[in-house]
Design an enzyme around this catalytic site. Structure first.
Site, short mmCIF file in Angstrom:
data_model
loop_
_atom_site.label_atom_id
_atom_site.label_comp_id
_atom_site.label_asym_id
_atom_site.label_seq_id
_atom_site.Cartn_x
_atom_site.Cartn_y
_atom_site.Cartn_z
CD GLU A 92 -2.91 -1.22 2.37
OE1 GLU A 92 -2.66 -0.30 3.33
OE2 GLU A 92 -3.63 -2.21 2.63
CG HIS A 111 -6.16 -0.27 4.83
ND1 HIS A 111 -4.87 -0.91 5.12
CD2 HIS A 111 -6.91 -0.77 6.07
CE1 HIS A 111 -4.74 -1.71 6.22
NE2 HIS A 111 -6.27 -1.70 6.61
#
Length: 411
Positions: A269, A291
């Site tokens: 990420e 997220h």
């Protein structure tokens, strides 16, 4: 290596990544005023500089407390992860330095569950690709590939706190709920535990994942498992990015076997400001979210207060209840006595040496609380002595015991 507690106003608290105001309020209302607050995570060199003077640190998922960072945190007594996961912290290194780590395993349960249900409805209605086409000027007004969730089957992989909440919400929409877990679980509502992961994958119209990140769960949904799902079924992952084999998911989406997907977590990420790269960006029928499963204002307020109060309680009383890497001791607050804390390797002879320090000094132990795990022991000792100078001598003697990791005079 060992540290002595100070007045609350002199205990520096470092909070990173824009932790909710509720955390600052909890610290300040208890007398902690030396608070350094940052809206974002810090580069490692700046982080090392910041932790060198901190007694308590609060982080979210983008700050990585590695052994190298912790080696520079000589004053650190506690770490708070203002989220569910703690994999951004080297838990073993923290334990070896006598630093408990606290998190908020349940505070964002409802937020994650609601996102999963919302994505389930959107995927079943074919909203992602219809939305993408509308943005390109195409008008797809048709019932093709659009379904109600009522009467459909939701398969839950991992029936913990979030999985059970998802199941209850899904039943409220009229869905059949089946689940797989490595342990036998009490089913809530009309949910049914099936005998295997394969059975859930074959039964469900939508599969949602709620498992932790472990060696056993890495790529647990790969080509074989995706092939076992119903043709046209949907996959939702709001658990951990490593749980799904992304290349395998790309292939099954291209073939059309998997009808759609929604992912909130990814193997890699980006940090704030970096571009997000994923082969899944090519698919109109895939929902990609950054997220945000637990990122609601309500959840962040709850998490901020919960973790801050755990850290305050540890700082004030020595209580380690719910610490993820530490023996758990729930402690009453004591006044009119001195409390000393001794964290040590779990090896023979340490407790005998601890007790000898007090008996040889002629000091009565009014209360002693001990818990151990496989690697460390944590003992909290209340003594009747009212002389702080005497407590300092006791601390030095405890520091000298072989196997000692950290000692602290609480009050």
């Amino acid at each position: 290596m060992n540290s002595t507690s100070l007045e609350k106003s002199r205990i520096r608290v470092l909070l990173l990544e824009g932790i909710d105001q509720s955390a600052l309020d909890a610290f300040r209302s208890d007398g902690y005023t030396d608070i350094e607050f940052h809206e974002k995570s810090l580069p490692e060199d700046k982080l090392i500089e910041a932790v060198s003077g901190a007694y308590l640190i609060g982080i979210r998922s983008n700050t990585h407390l590695t052994k190298r960072v912790l080696d520079h945190a000589s004053r650190l007594i506690g770490i708070g992860c203002y989220c569910i996961g703690t994999n951004q912290v080297d838990l073993q290194a923290a334990q070896e330095q006598g630093i408990p780590v606290f998190n908020a395993p349940f505070s964002n349960t409802r937020s994650v569950a609601e996102l999963v249900i919302a994505e389930t409805i959107l995927l079943m209605r074919g909203i992602p690709w219809r939305n993408a086409k509308a943005h390109r000027g195409e008008w797809v007004k048709t019932a093709h590939r659009s379904h109600e969730v009522r009467g459909k089957c939701l398969g839950i992989v991992g029936y913990g706190h979030i999985g059970t909440q998802v199941g209850l919400l899904a039943e409220g929409l009229g869905m059949e709920v089946v689940f797989h877990d490595i342990e036998n679980k009490l089913a809530l509502g009309n949910a049914r535990q099936l005998t295997s992961l394969e059975a859930v994958l074959q039964r469900a119209d939508v599969v949602t994942l709620h498992v932790p990140e472990t060696p056993e769960t890495k790529n647990m949904i790969g080509a074989r498992e995706l092939a076992q799902m119903k043709p046209g079924a949907a996959l939702v992952n709001a658990a951990r990015g490593t749980v799904v084999d992304i290349p395998a998911l790309v292939e099954t989406l291209r073939s059309g076997h998997t009808g759609s997907a929604a992912l909130d977590v990814f193997p890699k990420e980006p940090k704030a400001g970096e571009e997000f790269f994923s082969p899944l960006r090519e698919f109109d029928n895939v929902l990609l979210t950054p997220h945000i499963g637990g990122s609601t204002e309500e959840a962040q307020r709850s998490i901020g207060r919960e973790v801050a109060l755990k850290m305050v309680r540890y700082s004030n009383t020595g209580s380690t209840l719910t610490a993820v890497n530490f023996p758990e001791v729930s402690l009453p607050e004591q006044r009119g006595r001195h409390r000393l804390m001794h964290i040590h390797r779990n090896q023979p002879g340490v407790m005998s040496a601890v007790n000898t320090v007090f008996s040889s000094s002629g000091i009565n132990i009014s209360g002693q609380y001990l818990e151990t795990n496989a690697k460390i022991g944590y003992v909290v000792i209340d003594v009747d002595s009212d002389e702080r100078a005497e407590s300092l001598l006791l601390k030095r003697a405890l520091d000298a015991i072989p196997g000692t990791l950290k000692t602290r005079i609480l009050y």
